[in-house]
Design a protein around this motif. Structure first.
Motif, PDB file in Angstrom:
ATOM      1  N   HIS A   1     -73.082  62.798 -18.125  1.00  0.00           N
ATOM      2  CA  HIS A   1     -71.631  62.868 -18.250  1.00  0.00           C
ATOM      3  C   HIS A   1     -71.022  61.508 -17.940  1.00  0.00           C
ATOM      4  CE1 HIS A   1     -72.932  67.056 -17.684  1.00  0.00           C
ATOM      5  NE2 HIS A   1     -71.851  67.385 -18.380  1.00  0.00           N
ATOM      6  N   ASP A   2     -69.725  61.375 -18.208  1.00  0.00           N
ATOM      7  CA  ASP A   2     -69.065  60.083 -18.024  1.00  0.00           C
ATOM      8  C   ASP A   2     -69.141  59.580 -16.589  1.00  0.00           C
ATOM      9  OD1 ASP A   2     -67.378  62.009 -17.032  1.00  0.00           O
ATOM     10  OD2 ASP A   2     -65.678  61.498 -18.322  1.00  0.00           O
ATOM     11  N   ASN A   3     -69.018  60.491 -15.608  1.00  0.00           N
ATOM     12  CA  ASN A   3     -69.060  60.041 -14.220  1.00  0.00           C
ATOM     13  C   ASN A   3     -70.482  59.793 -13.711  1.00  0.00           C
ATOM     14  OD1 ASN A   3     -69.840  62.681 -14.139  1.00  0.00           O
ATOM     15  ND2 ASN A   3     -68.229  63.368 -12.739  1.00  0.00           N
TER      16      ASN A   3
ATOM     17  N   GLU B   1     -68.270  42.695  -9.306  1.00  0.00           N
ATOM     18  CA  GLU B   1     -68.811  41.859  -8.226  1.00  0.00           C
ATOM     19  C   GLU B   1     -68.245  42.194  -6.849  1.00  0.00           C
ATOM     20  OE1 GLU B   1     -68.408  37.759  -9.285  1.00  0.00           O
ATOM     21  OE2 GLU B   1     -70.219  37.796 -10.526  1.00  0.00           O
ATOM     22  N   LYS B   2     -67.146  42.942  -6.795  1.00  0.00           N
ATOM     23  CA  LYS B   2     -66.584  43.383  -5.519  1.00  0.00           C
ATOM     24  C   LYS B   2     -66.952  44.835  -5.219  1.00  0.00           C
ATOM     25  CE  LYS B   2     -64.586  39.588  -4.262  1.00  0.00           C
ATOM     26  NZ  LYS B   2     -64.973  38.868  -3.027  1.00  0.00           N
ATOM     27  N   ASN B   3     -67.956  45.345  -5.961  1.00  0.00           N
ATOM     28  CA  ASN B   3     -68.456  46.713  -5.767  1.00  0.00           C
ATOM     29  C   ASN B   3     -67.444  47.793  -6.124  1.00  0.00           C
ATOM     30  OD1 ASN B   3     -71.111  46.038  -4.889  1.00  0.00           O
ATOM     31  ND2 ASN B   3     -70.299  45.553  -2.860  1.00  0.00           N
ATOM     32  N   ASN B   4     -66.463  47.473  -6.936  1.00  0.00           N
ATOM     33  CA  ASN B   4     -65.569  48.497  -7.466  1.00  0.00           C
ATOM     34  C   ASN B   4     -66.266  49.216  -8.618  1.00  0.00           C
ATOM     35  OD1 ASN B   4     -63.296  47.701  -5.801  1.00  0.00           O
ATOM     36  ND2 ASN B   4     -63.142  45.895  -7.116  1.00  0.00           N
ATOM     37  N   GLU B   5     -66.134  50.526  -8.678  1.00  0.00           N
ATOM     38  CA  GLU B   5     -66.803  51.314  -9.711  1.00  0.00           C
ATOM     39  C   GLU B   5     -65.812  51.747 -10.787  1.00  0.00           C
ATOM     40  OE1 GLU B   5     -68.993  54.537  -8.038  1.00  0.00           O
ATOM     41  OE2 GLU B   5     -70.440  53.230  -7.001  1.00  0.00           O
ATOM     42  N   HIS B   6     -66.262  51.657 -12.048  1.00  0.00           N
ATOM     43  CA  HIS B   6     -65.433  52.021 -13.189  1.00  0.00           C
ATOM     44  C   HIS B   6     -66.209  53.008 -14.057  1.00  0.00           C
ATOM     45  CE1 HIS B   6     -63.044  48.542 -11.941  1.00  0.00           C
ATOM     46  NE2 HIS B   6     -64.204  47.893 -11.862  1.00  0.00           N
ATOM     47  N   ILE B   7     -65.680  54.221 -14.166  1.00  0.00           N
ATOM     48  CA  ILE B   7     -66.367  55.303 -14.882  1.00  0.00           C
ATOM     49  C   ILE B   7     -66.375  55.024 -16.382  1.00  0.00           C
ATOM     50  CG2 ILE B   7     -66.295  57.773 -15.417  1.00  0.00           C
ATOM     51  CD1 ILE B   7     -65.093  58.254 -12.687  1.00  0.00           C
TER      52      ILE B   7
ATOM     53  N   TYR C   1     -73.366  45.075 -12.586  1.00  0.00           N
ATOM     54  CA  TYR C   1     -74.455  45.920 -13.078  1.00  0.00           C
ATOM     55  C   TYR C   1     -73.906  47.290 -13.439  1.00  0.00           C
ATOM     56  CZ  TYR C   1     -74.410  47.841  -8.298  1.00  0.00           C
ATOM     57  OH  TYR C   1     -74.034  48.418  -7.107  1.00  0.00           O
ATOM     58  N   ILE C   2     -74.746  48.074 -14.082  1.00  0.00           N
ATOM     59  CA  ILE C   2     -74.407  49.460 -14.426  1.00  0.00           C
ATOM     60  C   ILE C   2     -75.259  50.387 -13.581  1.00  0.00           C
ATOM     61  CG2 ILE C   2     -74.549  51.223 -16.238  1.00  0.00           C
ATOM     62  CD1 ILE C   2     -73.802  49.037 -18.248  1.00  0.00           C
ATOM     63  N   LYS C   3     -74.609  51.404 -13.021  1.00  0.00           N
ATOM     64  CA  LYS C   3     -75.321  52.348 -12.143  1.00  0.00           C
ATOM     65  C   LYS C   3     -75.407  53.703 -12.821  1.00  0.00           C
ATOM     66  CE  LYS C   3     -73.279  53.693  -8.323  1.00  0.00           C
ATOM     67  NZ  LYS C   3     -72.767  53.675  -6.937  1.00  0.00           N
ATOM     68  N   ILE C   4     -76.610  54.263 -12.861  1.00  0.00           N
ATOM     69  CA  ILE C   4     -76.843  55.609 -13.382  1.00  0.00           C
ATOM     70  C   ILE C   4     -77.107  56.528 -12.198  1.00  0.00           C
ATOM     71  CG2 ILE C   4     -78.142  57.011 -15.021  1.00  0.00           C
ATOM     72  CD1 ILE C   4     -76.798  54.608 -16.313  1.00  0.00           C
TER      73      ILE C   4
END
Length: 252
Positions: free
Chosen positions: A200-202, A209-215, A248-251
């Motif tokens: 899913h999208d989330n 670089e500031k560890n902010n996450e974007h769905i 980076y991209i996190k799964i």
């Protein structure tokens, strides 16, 4: 006394001669060093065409086709072609050498190692364009232009699943009068497990670089389930403020 004067004169000549040789040797070294540095800098310069190119292009016998071309500095290439049909996909991998045209340095001829089949591409700024066998452009040539892609690190928490993401497109958009960046990545998801994979999208987030996450942004908030032991390609986008570059991209 005369012998002493002669010896002093002899040693003076030897001393002056050695100084001249030392001076000559030093000047030779100084002359050679700049040339050596120039030669080294030329050898280490990276050509603009070097890199990985990937995009979907039209396909006459299938729904769509993915072209993935790697041009190496030693004038070799690797090519992966993936054809998409309604119920399946077919992959073909090949490799060979390439040559620049003597009259047109933007024209490249690819020669496959096994079959000696030739193909032609033209170089543009940060992209290549597929040409026909007569070295001419296709109709609707914009659809045959393939950009240079940049791989991003993927932190994948899923077992028995390999995921690769390449940046295909960067767009500037405004949301509520605030300028944002839209990044579109091509995901290659290899499901090596014995069960279908649902994302899913989330589950897929871009981390800056500031560890902010974007769905991620997906149609219907999810991708089509990936069947066991299958590979699937998906275009997935992220929208985020321009404050910090992506890391980076996190799964999940």
């Amino acid at each position: 006394m005369k012998k002493m004067m002669i010896l002093l004169g002899f040693f003076s000549i030897l001393f002056l001669s050695s100084c001249e040789k030392s001076s000559n040797t030093s000047s030779i070294k100084q002359d050679v060093k700049p040339n050596q540095q120039s030669s080294t800098s030329i050898q280490t310069k990276t050509p603009d065409w070097l890199g990985h190119y990937k995009a979907f292009v039209p396909c006459h016998s299938c729904e769509k086709q993915l072209i993935s071309l790697q041009l190496n500095q030693n004038k070799t290439y690797t090519l992966k072609e993936v054809q998409f049909f309604k119920q399946k996909l077919q992959q073909k991998k090949s490799s060979g050498t390439f040559h620049f045209n003597a009259q047109n340095s933007n024209l490249i001829q690819l020669i496959e190692d096994k079959t000696y089949q030739t193909r032609y591409i033209s170089l543009h700024d940060q992209l290549i364009e597929l040409l026909d066998q007569n070295k001419n452009r296709f109709e609707n040539f914009e659809k045959y232009q393939i950009p240079k892609v940049h791989n991003i690190k993927v932190n994948n928490a899923l077992k028995h699943v390999d995921i690769q993401a390449d940046l295909l497109k960067i767009e500037k958009i405004k949301i509520n009068s605030v300028e944002n960046t839209k990044l579109t990545y091509l995901f290659e998801i290899n499901n090596h497990s014995d069960r279908p994979l649902k994302l899913h999208d989330n589950d897929i987030v871009l981390v800056d670089e500031k560890n902010n996450e974007h769905i991620s942004i997906m149609k219907n908030s999810q991708i089509t389930p990936i069947q066991a032991n299958k590979t699937q390609y998906e275009l997935i986008s992220f929208i985020y403020p321009e404050s910090y570059p992506p890391a980076y991209i996190k799964i999940k």
